[in-house]
Every structure is written in structure tokens, then in C-alpha cells.
Design a protein around this motif. Sequence first.
Motif, PDB file in Angstrom:
ATOM      1  N   ILE A   1      -5.891  -8.809  -4.970  1.00 29.64           N
ATOM      2  CA  ILE A   1      -5.277  -7.843  -5.896  1.00 29.64           C
ATOM      3  C   ILE A   1      -5.122  -6.491  -5.205  1.00 29.64           C
ATOM      4  O   ILE A   1      -4.078  -5.830  -5.288  1.00 29.64           O
ATOM      5  CB  ILE A   1      -6.136  -7.699  -7.178  1.00 29.64           C
ATOM      6  N   TYR A   2      -6.159  -6.088  -4.486  1.00 29.90           N
ATOM      7  CA  TYR A   2      -6.149  -4.830  -3.730  1.00 29.90           C
ATOM      8  C   TYR A   2      -5.068  -4.875  -2.650  1.00 29.90           C
ATOM      9  O   TYR A   2      -4.259  -3.950  -2.527  1.00 29.90           O
ATOM     10  CB  TYR A   2      -7.539  -4.640  -3.124  1.00 29.90           C
ATOM     11  N   LYS A   3      -5.042  -5.957  -1.887  1.00 31.62           N
ATOM     12  CA  LYS A   3      -4.055  -6.080  -0.808  1.00 31.62           C
ATOM     13  C   LYS A   3      -2.637  -6.116  -1.360  1.00 31.62           C
ATOM     14  O   LYS A   3      -1.729  -5.463  -0.821  1.00 31.62           O
ATOM     15  CB  LYS A   3      -4.314  -7.345   0.004  1.00 31.62           C
ATOM     16  N   ASP A   4      -2.430  -6.859  -2.453  1.00 30.93           N
ATOM     17  CA  ASP A   4      -1.087  -6.982  -3.034  1.00 30.93           C
ATOM     18  C   ASP A   4      -0.559  -5.633  -3.520  1.00 30.93           C
ATOM     19  O   ASP A   4       0.633  -5.352  -3.412  1.00 30.93           O
ATOM     20  CB  ASP A   4      -1.096  -7.988  -4.185  1.00 30.93           C
ATOM     21  N   TYR A   5      -1.463  -4.812  -4.090  1.00 32.41           N
ATOM     22  CA  TYR A   5      -1.026  -3.483  -4.547  1.00 32.41           C
ATOM     23  C   TYR A   5      -0.515  -2.683  -3.356  1.00 32.41           C
ATOM     24  O   TYR A   5       0.563  -2.072  -3.405  1.00 32.41           O
ATOM     25  CB  TYR A   5      -2.173  -2.733  -5.236  1.00 32.41           C
ATOM     26  N   ILE A   6      -1.300  -2.652  -2.281  1.00 33.55           N
ATOM     27  CA  ILE A   6      -0.938  -1.865  -1.097  1.00 33.55           C
ATOM     28  C   ILE A   6       0.327  -2.425  -0.445  1.00 33.55           C
ATOM     29  O   ILE A   6       1.207  -1.670  -0.018  1.00 33.55           O
ATOM     30  CB  ILE A   6      -2.119  -1.830  -0.104  1.00 33.55           C
ATOM     31  N   LYS A   7       0.431  -3.740  -0.405  1.00 35.68           N
ATOM     32  CA  LYS A   7       1.621  -4.387   0.174  1.00 35.68           C
ATOM     33  C   LYS A   7       2.869  -4.009  -0.627  1.00 35.68           C
ATOM     34  O   LYS A   7       3.910  -3.644  -0.060  1.00 35.68           O
ATOM     35  CB  LYS A   7       1.434  -5.905   0.181  1.00 35.68           C
ATOM     36  N   THR A   8       2.771  -4.084  -1.957  1.00 37.39           N
ATOM     37  CA  THR A   8       3.903  -3.733  -2.825  1.00 37.39           C
ATOM     38  C   THR A   8       4.285  -2.273  -2.650  1.00 37.39           C
ATOM     39  O   THR A   8       5.476  -1.924  -2.592  1.00 37.39           O
ATOM     40  CB  THR A   8       3.555  -4.019  -4.297  1.00 37.39           C
ATOM     41  N   LEU A   9       3.283  -1.405  -2.554  1.00 29.78           N
ATOM     42  CA  LEU A   9       3.537   0.027  -2.361  1.00 29.78           C
ATOM     43  C   LEU A   9       4.240   0.258  -1.027  1.00 29.78           C
ATOM     44  O   LEU A   9       5.236   0.996  -0.957  1.00 29.78           O
ATOM     45  CB  LEU A   9       2.221   0.798  -2.407  1.00 29.78           C
ATOM     46  N   ALA A  10       3.745  -0.387   0.019  1.00 32.90           N
ATOM     47  CA  ALA A  10       4.334  -0.207   1.352  1.00 32.90           C
ATOM     48  C   ALA A  10       5.783  -0.689   1.398  1.00 32.90           C
ATOM     49  O   ALA A  10       6.640  -0.058   2.037  1.00 32.90           O
ATOM     50  CB  ALA A  10       3.499  -0.951   2.390  1.00 32.90           C
ATOM     51  N   LEU A  11       6.057  -1.798   0.716  1.00 30.36           N
ATOM     52  CA  LEU A  11       7.417  -2.355   0.714  1.00 30.36           C
ATOM     53  C   LEU A  11       8.384  -1.527  -0.130  1.00 30.36           C
ATOM     54  O   LEU A  11       9.603  -1.671  -0.006  1.00 30.36           O
ATOM     55  CB  LEU A  11       7.397  -3.799   0.204  1.00 30.36           C
ATOM     56  N   SER A  12       7.842  -0.651  -0.983  1.00 33.34           N
ATOM     57  CA  SER A  12       8.708   0.179  -1.834  1.00 33.34           C
ATOM     58  C   SER A  12       9.284   1.378  -1.077  1.00 33.34           C
ATOM     59  O   SER A  12      10.202   2.034  -1.563  1.00 33.34           O
ATOM     60  CB  SER A  12       7.926   0.680  -3.054  1.00 33.34           C
ATOM     61  N   PHE A  13       8.751   1.665   0.092  1.00 35.03           N
ATOM     62  CA  PHE A  13       9.231   2.795   0.882  1.00 35.03           C
ATOM     63  C   PHE A  13      10.516   2.419   1.626  1.00 35.03           C
ATOM     64  O   PHE A  13      10.716   1.251   1.972  1.00 35.03           O
ATOM     65  CB  PHE A  13       8.164   3.237   1.887  1.00 35.03           C
ATOM     66  N   PRO A  14      11.357   3.397   1.901  1.00 33.13           N
ATOM     67  CA  PRO A  14      12.612   3.095   2.608  1.00 33.13           C
ATOM     68  C   PRO A  14      12.387   2.627   4.045  1.00 33.13           C
ATOM     69  O   PRO A  14      13.237   1.948   4.622  1.00 33.13           O
ATOM     70  CB  PRO A  14      13.362   4.437   2.582  1.00 33.13           C
ATOM     71  N   ALA A  15      11.240   2.985   4.631  1.00 35.75           N
ATOM     72  CA  ALA A  15      10.917   2.550   5.995  1.00 35.75           C
ATOM     73  C   ALA A  15       9.426   2.212   6.039  1.00 35.75           C
ATOM     74  O   ALA A  15       8.659   2.619   5.162  1.00 35.75           O
ATOM     75  CB  ALA A  15      11.252   3.641   7.007  1.00 35.75           C
ATOM     76  N   GLU A  16       9.042   1.469   7.060  1.00 38.14           N
ATOM     77  CA  GLU A  16       7.635   1.066   7.184  1.00 38.14           C
ATOM     78  C   GLU A  16       6.744   2.308   7.292  1.00 38.14           C
ATOM     79  O   GLU A  16       6.976   3.187   8.114  1.00 38.14           O
ATOM     80  CB  GLU A  16       7.439   0.184   8.421  1.00 38.14           C
ATOM     81  N   PRO A  17       5.708   2.412   6.443  1.00 36.90           N
ATOM     82  CA  PRO A  17       4.860   3.603   6.471  1.00 36.90           C
ATOM     83  C   PRO A  17       3.858   3.558   7.619  1.00 36.90           C
ATOM     84  O   PRO A  17       3.559   2.491   8.161  1.00 36.90           O
ATOM     85  CB  PRO A  17       4.135   3.525   5.121  1.00 36.90           C
ATOM     86  N   TYR A  18       3.313   4.715   7.959  1.00 34.25           N
ATOM     87  CA  TYR A  18       2.169   4.741   8.860  1.00 34.25           C
ATOM     88  C   TYR A  18       0.959   4.317   8.033  1.00 34.25           C
ATOM     89  O   TYR A  18       0.787   4.750   6.889  1.00 34.25           O
ATOM     90  CB  TYR A  18       1.945   6.151   9.422  1.00 34.25           C
ATOM     91  N   SER A  19       0.104   3.463   8.581  1.00 31.57           N
ATOM     92  CA  SER A  19      -1.075   2.995   7.851  1.00 31.57           C
ATOM     93  C   SER A  19      -2.332   3.213   8.679  1.00 31.57           C
ATOM     94  O   SER A  19      -2.325   3.068   9.906  1.00 31.57           O
ATOM     95  CB  SER A  19      -0.941   1.513   7.500  1.00 31.57           C
ATOM     96  N   ALA A  20      -3.402   3.585   8.016  1.00 28.79           N
ATOM     97  CA  ALA A  20      -4.724   3.708   8.630  1.00 28.79           C
ATOM     98  C   ALA A  20      -5.719   3.005   7.716  1.00 28.79           C
ATOM     99  O   ALA A  20      -5.764   3.281   6.514  1.00 28.79           O
ATOM    100  CB  ALA A  20      -5.095   5.172   8.821  1.00 28.79           C
ATOM    101  N   ILE A  21      -6.502   2.092   8.282  1.00 23.08           N
ATOM    102  CA  ILE A  21      -7.423   1.275   7.494  1.00 23.08           C
ATOM    103  C   ILE A  21      -8.851   1.628   7.882  1.00 23.08           C
ATOM    104  O   ILE A  21      -9.178   1.687   9.070  1.00 23.08           O
ATOM    105  CB  ILE A  21      -7.147  -0.222   7.730  1.00 23.08           C
ATOM    106  N   GLU A  22      -9.684   1.855   6.865  1.00 16.20           N
ATOM    107  CA  GLU A  22     -11.072   2.274   7.096  1.00 16.20           C
ATOM    108  C   GLU A  22     -11.095   3.449   8.077  1.00 16.20           C
ATOM    109  O   GLU A  22     -11.760   3.419   9.109  1.00 16.20           O
ATOM    110  CB  GLU A  22     -11.913   1.103   7.610  1.00 16.20           C
ATOM    111  N   LYS A  23     -10.383   4.483   7.718  1.00 20.60           N
ATOM    112  CA  LYS A  23     -10.211   5.665   8.563  1.00 20.60           C
ATOM    113  C   LYS A  23     -11.301   6.699   8.275  1.00 20.60           C
ATOM    114  O   LYS A  23     -11.477   7.136   7.140  1.00 20.60           O
ATOM    115  CB  LYS A  23      -8.830   6.283   8.305  1.00 20.60           C
TER     116      LYS A  23
END
Length: 392
Positions: free
Chosen positions: A91-113
Motif C-alpha cells: 500500500i505504501y509503495k503503491d501510493y509512492i509509485k502512483t504519485l511518481a507516475l503523476s509527475f510530467p517527468a521522472e522525479p528525483y527520489s531518495a530512500i531512507e535519506k
Amino acid sequence: MNHQERTHAVLSASGAHRWLLCTPSARLEEQFPDTTSDAAREGTLAHELAEMKLRHYFQTKEFGKRKYNAEVKKLKTEELWQDEMDGYTEIYKDYIKTLALSFPAEPYSAIEKRVDFSQYVPDGFGTADCILLSGNTLHVIDLKYGKGVPVSAEENPQMMLYALGAYQAYSFLYDIRSIHLVIIQPRLDSISEWECPLGELLEFAEYVKDRAKLAINGEGEFCPGEKQCRFCRAKAQCRARAEENVKLAFNPDKGKLPPLISNKEMGKYLAYGEDVAKWLSDLKEHALKECLAGREVPGWKAVEGRGSRDWTDMDAAFEVLKEKGIAEEILYEKKALTLAQVEKTIGKKDFAEMVGGMVVKNPGKPTLVKESDKREAITNKITAEKAFQEEQ
């Protein structure tokens, strides 16, 4: 990242709701050990799984399917592993995936930053679960695996400190103008979002700087309250909390008052009593530990509670009973698992596909909560719409 080895600052982001309100508490807490629990360790395990899922999604080349499967296989050997973790972290991953795909271009991502906000809080740092940057917006997303109470992202000090740290790290590369905070609690089916302009975050930063200066020196006024005392390690012995709760419990309003309290007064006393009950519970728990450690608490002692009986060998005992003529049917009962147990056993996804349509949700028993609770208020007073339906 090894989540078990996460270090915590004296003025941690996760404790900001406490030291911002009650500045001396951070130094007071240092006298007490920072213990953990099975629930906390379970949350750590879920975070490790969630991190792997995001790395597999955003960093497929470095963290491919083979490596992902191998790491998840290791996690499944952990004592606290539960198969349901897979569904909840999805559920957590799907939310982030959906959010990322909603942007016009691939976002910069940082995990456990690891983010540094020491410009505002002495030695201030923390670890943000996920940061996404797209356009002029900084997104900070946090997974909370607990199933206690829903946590709001609105003006959440922990999340705002993470955002300040992320802003410090990326503002020289990105023209950040807006802050989007998200808290995902999959076990409570809760996703809380809040957005604010950068200016509002920087105003918060100035407020934090002043409060942190007091907190790091153990200065300022104690400010006991349900929210800030809940996870404070000093809560059982804190004198300010004790005095506040004694005052609330035993010093009623003075003067000539009617014999019956009003609903307004009722609400006030319920609010007063909320932390009194928790304080007494914390106090009793601490006193029991002191007595068990051999230290005297005048007027109190630890005793053995009511015990229970158990078989030394149940199978052997049942064999004797059967030999004595007791029918096997008397010794065993066939009992169905509860709906929740069946769902946990076969998995949430399979459960929904197989028998989801055969489940009905019954209304819960009415319960009293604070007005700030997100659930809709109910009343026994029948509405005009329902009355009309009944007449029809």
C-alpha cells in the motif's frame, strides 16, 4: 540501511512534538534508558521491507529482482515476520509509485535519506523514509506501521523537520516553493496529506530555533499534557506531570456552583481526566518495577497475582482420560477461526478475491472520542430523511 542501527539525536524529529511544547523534557529523559518493544521491532522490520520495495522500483539496475528476492527471503526468517507485512508495505509503495507516475517527468527520489536540520536544531538530524522532488515541490513521505491512532500530517513537527533537512540538502539544485507532507498508516487504512508554501516552513524553522535553544540546555517551563507525555521516558516520575494531574483530579472549581454539572463542564472534566488516568497507570507500573527491584515504595508492595493451571503434558493426560473411558469428543471442540484470523492466514489479497464479497461490515459500538477525531458524529436522534424512508 540497517534500521536497527539508526541513531537518534537528543532533539530528535520523532520527539519534536514533545520538546517543542515541553522544552526541559529532552534533557530530563536522558536519565532513563531508551527501551524498545516487539511492536517497535515489528515496525523496523516493516520499514526494511518497504525500503527494499522502493529501491527495487526506483533503482532497478542496482537493486534488481534477484537481489530483492534474496533480501526479502532473509527478512522472512526474522522472528517477528508476518506475511501481512507484504500487503501493508505494498500500500505504501503503491501510493509512492502512483504519485511518481503523476509527475510530467521522472522525479528525483531518495530512500531512507538521512537529513540534517542542525541549522535550526543543535545536532539535529533524522531519517526520512522517502523524498521525491518534482518541479517546484518537495514531497516527504513517512510510513508508520503502528496500529494505535491515526497521525495527521498537518503541521506535523516531525515531518516539517524532515522537510527542513531535505530543503537544506536540495535547495541549491531545485527551486523549491511548495512542501507536500504525507503520512501513510496502512494498518489503519489512513493516508494523511498536507501542503504548505515554503514560507510557512521557514516560519516554523524560526520558531523551532528558539525552542530548540531552550531544549538543548534543559531550560524553559515544563508543560505536561496528554500528547507530550505519552511517550516521554520520564512520564512516571515527572514532578510537573504529577502536580498537574493532582491539581486536575482533586482541586475542583471553587465557589457556589449548581448541584449538577452542565454538558460544557462535562466536556472539560473529561479532558482533564484523560491524562490523570494515564498518569496513574504509568505511576503504578513504575512503582511495581521499583518494588520488584527491592526498593521501597511506602504503603505499597509487589505480590504474586492470581495464577493459572496448565498441563505438564496435555497429550499424555488426554490419553489417560481416554483410557478411563472419557470420550474423545468431550475433550476437543471444533471452533472456526475469526474473520480476521482467516484473512491473516490466507493473506489480505487472496481473502478479498475469494470471499471479499461475502463479508459485511457491521457498525461498531458507539464510543466517545475527541471532537478532532475524523470520524463522522452519530446520534440516536432520527433524521428527517430516515423518518421519511420509514414512512415510505
